[in-house]
Design an enzyme around this catalytic site. Structure first.
Site, PDB file in Angstrom:
ATOM      1  N   GLU A 178      23.162  20.372 -11.413  1.00  0.00           N
ATOM      2  CA  GLU A 178      24.187  21.413 -11.373  1.00  0.00           C
ATOM      3  C   GLU A 178      25.565  20.857 -11.719  1.00  0.00           C
ATOM      4  O   GLU A 178      26.228  20.291 -10.853  1.00  0.00           O
ATOM      5  CB  GLU A 178      24.244  22.055  -9.980  1.00  0.00           C
ATOM      6  CG  GLU A 178      25.307  23.146  -9.884  1.00  0.00           C
ATOM      7  CD  GLU A 178      25.468  23.734  -8.480  1.00  0.00           C
ATOM      8  OE1 GLU A 178      25.005  23.116  -7.509  1.00  0.00           O
ATOM      9  OE2 GLU A 178      26.066  24.810  -8.378  1.00  0.00           O
ATOM     10  N   LYS A 220      21.207  24.124 -13.316  1.00  0.00           N
ATOM     11  CA  LYS A 220      21.965  25.170 -12.616  1.00  0.00           C
ATOM     12  C   LYS A 220      23.356  25.177 -13.211  1.00  0.00           C
ATOM     13  O   LYS A 220      24.073  24.180 -13.155  1.00  0.00           O
ATOM     14  CB  LYS A 220      22.015  24.875 -11.108  1.00  0.00           C
ATOM     15  CG  LYS A 220      22.823  25.909 -10.320  1.00  0.00           C
ATOM     16  CD  LYS A 220      22.433  25.915  -8.858  1.00  0.00           C
ATOM     17  CE  LYS A 220      23.284  26.872  -8.055  1.00  0.00           C
ATOM     18  NZ  LYS A 220      22.723  27.126  -6.726  1.00  0.00           N
TER      19      LYS A 220
HETATM   20  P1  13P Z   1      27.650  30.054  -5.207  1.00  0.00           P
HETATM   21  O1  13P Z   1      26.641  31.041  -5.700  1.00  0.00           O
HETATM   22  O2  13P Z   1      28.361  30.504  -3.970  1.00  0.00           O
HETATM   23  O3  13P Z   1      28.568  29.570  -6.289  1.00  0.00           O
HETATM   24  O4  13P Z   1      26.854  28.776  -4.724  1.00  0.00           O
HETATM   25  C1  13P Z   1      25.828  28.285  -5.479  1.00  0.00           C
HETATM   26  C2  13P Z   1      25.694  26.847  -5.282  1.00  0.00           C
HETATM   27  O5  13P Z   1      24.621  26.362  -5.047  1.00  0.00           O
HETATM   28  C3  13P Z   1      26.883  26.002  -5.408  1.00  0.00           C
HETATM   29  O6  13P Z   1      26.512  24.668  -5.364  1.00  0.00           O
END
Ligand code: 13P
Length: 341
Positions: A178, A220
């Site tokens: 991510e 992600k």
């Molecule tokens: P949000 O959907 O609140 O952005 O969080 C997702 C997430 O996993 C952030 O690391």
């Protein structure tokens, strides 16, 4: 090889059409911010109540393929003593675990950060595997400002993500990588597209260099959005186009799937934008949601920390999951949905 076959199955299960992932993986500190919204002190019992209500909500398994937890919650149980991973597994939902240890400032780089957490990671992964985790998440943070992100910040975060992904796959856990391009700022959508493309290009070059199996990995990503301080806000179709352009420029087609974070968008906008992306038609990768705030906020505002509201709040959670499951298929009708704000 055997481990990889299992990881491919995990990817396929997580990316089941019409389902998505709930990121209930807030650190204990961030969970406190969620509880603050409902005027509850940040104490272990309140964090347990919060997670227990989420995970036991009737029907969520229809729309959720996975739930990401945090170190303290994957070890936690319901009031009746059922471990949270078992609660999820009983519903056919895969347990996941956030393994990064948050960010540290990079000295000499104004505002830029690097994610920590590689120490003892293999041992931690082995323990999480035994606790039921079959996928994991590591979040890097990329800030857009006049002179950021620097290549140095993008590169070091890409190396950390690659090293984490290598270790995860060695243990048989599917890594979600991510790189979150932060929504806060006054940049326009074009700048967000350029930055997102560059971050993803460097990330995938690095993952390939480190021989990570891209088919046993999920990206992600943030959506490509103008900064929250920018006066021009884009339409869902513009966001969908910019986001998919960035992916096609940067994400190899063998990547197992792409999931979105909500990033501080309102629940309704996050759902509408996912819907617009799905409406653009089939892509080389399955795409779905992995939201935290956009799914949890409607629940929290209904719950208000009161047991009398718990049932209603679980229904609201189910609604948010269902609307995003529809959006994943391009079937969300925002004008008919008066509940998501
Ligand atoms: P949000 O959907 O609140 O952005 O969080 C997702 C997430 O996993 C952030 O690391």
């Amino acid at each position: 090889m055997k481990r990889n076959a299992k990881m491919y199955e995990t990817v396929a299960a997580l990316m089941t059409p019409g389902k998505g992932i709930l990121a209930a993986d807030e650190s204990d500190g961030t969970a406190g911010k969620r509880l603050e919204m409902v005027h509850l002190p940040n104490e272990p019992e309140n964090r347990q109540d919060f997670r227990e209500l989420l995970f036991t909500a009737p029907g969520i398994e229809e729309y959720l393929s996975g739930v990401i937890m945090y170190d303290s919650s994957i070890r936690n149980s319901t009031d009746d003593g059922m471990p949270f991973p078992d609660v999820l597994l009983a519903k056919g939902i895969l347990p996941g675990i956030k393994v990064d240890m948050g960010t540290k400032e990079m000295d000499g780089f104004r505002g830029e950060v690097v994610t920590q957490g590689l120490d003892n990671l293999e041992e931690r992964f082995n323990e999480y595997y035994d606790l039921g985790a079959r996928f994991a998440k590591w979040r890097a943070v990329i800030l857009i400002d006049e002179d950021t992100p620097t290549d140095a910040a993008i590169e070091i975060n890409a190396v950390m993500l690659a090293r984490y992904a290598q270790i995860a796959q060695r243990v048989g856990i599917v890594p979600i990588v991510e790189p979150e391009v932060i929504f806060a700022g006054d940049h326009d959508i074009l700048r967000a597209e350029m930055v997102t493309s560059r971050v993803l290009q460097i990330l995938f070059q690095t993952l390939i260099k480190y021989k990570v199996d891209l088919g046993a990995l999920i990206l992600k990503s943030s959506m490509v959005l103008a900064g929250d301080m920018n006066s021009e806000q884009s339409t869902p179709a513009q966001i969908a186009n910019a986001t998919l352009r960035a992916f096609h420029m940067s994400v190899p087609y063998e990547v197992g799937g792409i999931v979105f974070l909500s990033g501080g968008q309102t629940p309704k906008r996050a759902t509408e934008n996912l819907n617009a992306i799905a409406k653009m038609g089939g892509q080389p990768w399955p795409i779905t949601f992995s939201y935290s705030r956009a799914i949890e906020e409607p629940f929290l505002t209904t719950w208000q920390g009161k047991s009398a509201n718990a049932e209603e709040a679980q229904k609201m959670l189910l609604h948010a999951c269902k609307m995003n499951a529809l959006a994943q298929q391009g079937r969300y009708e925002p004008e008919k949905d008066s509940k998501l704000k």
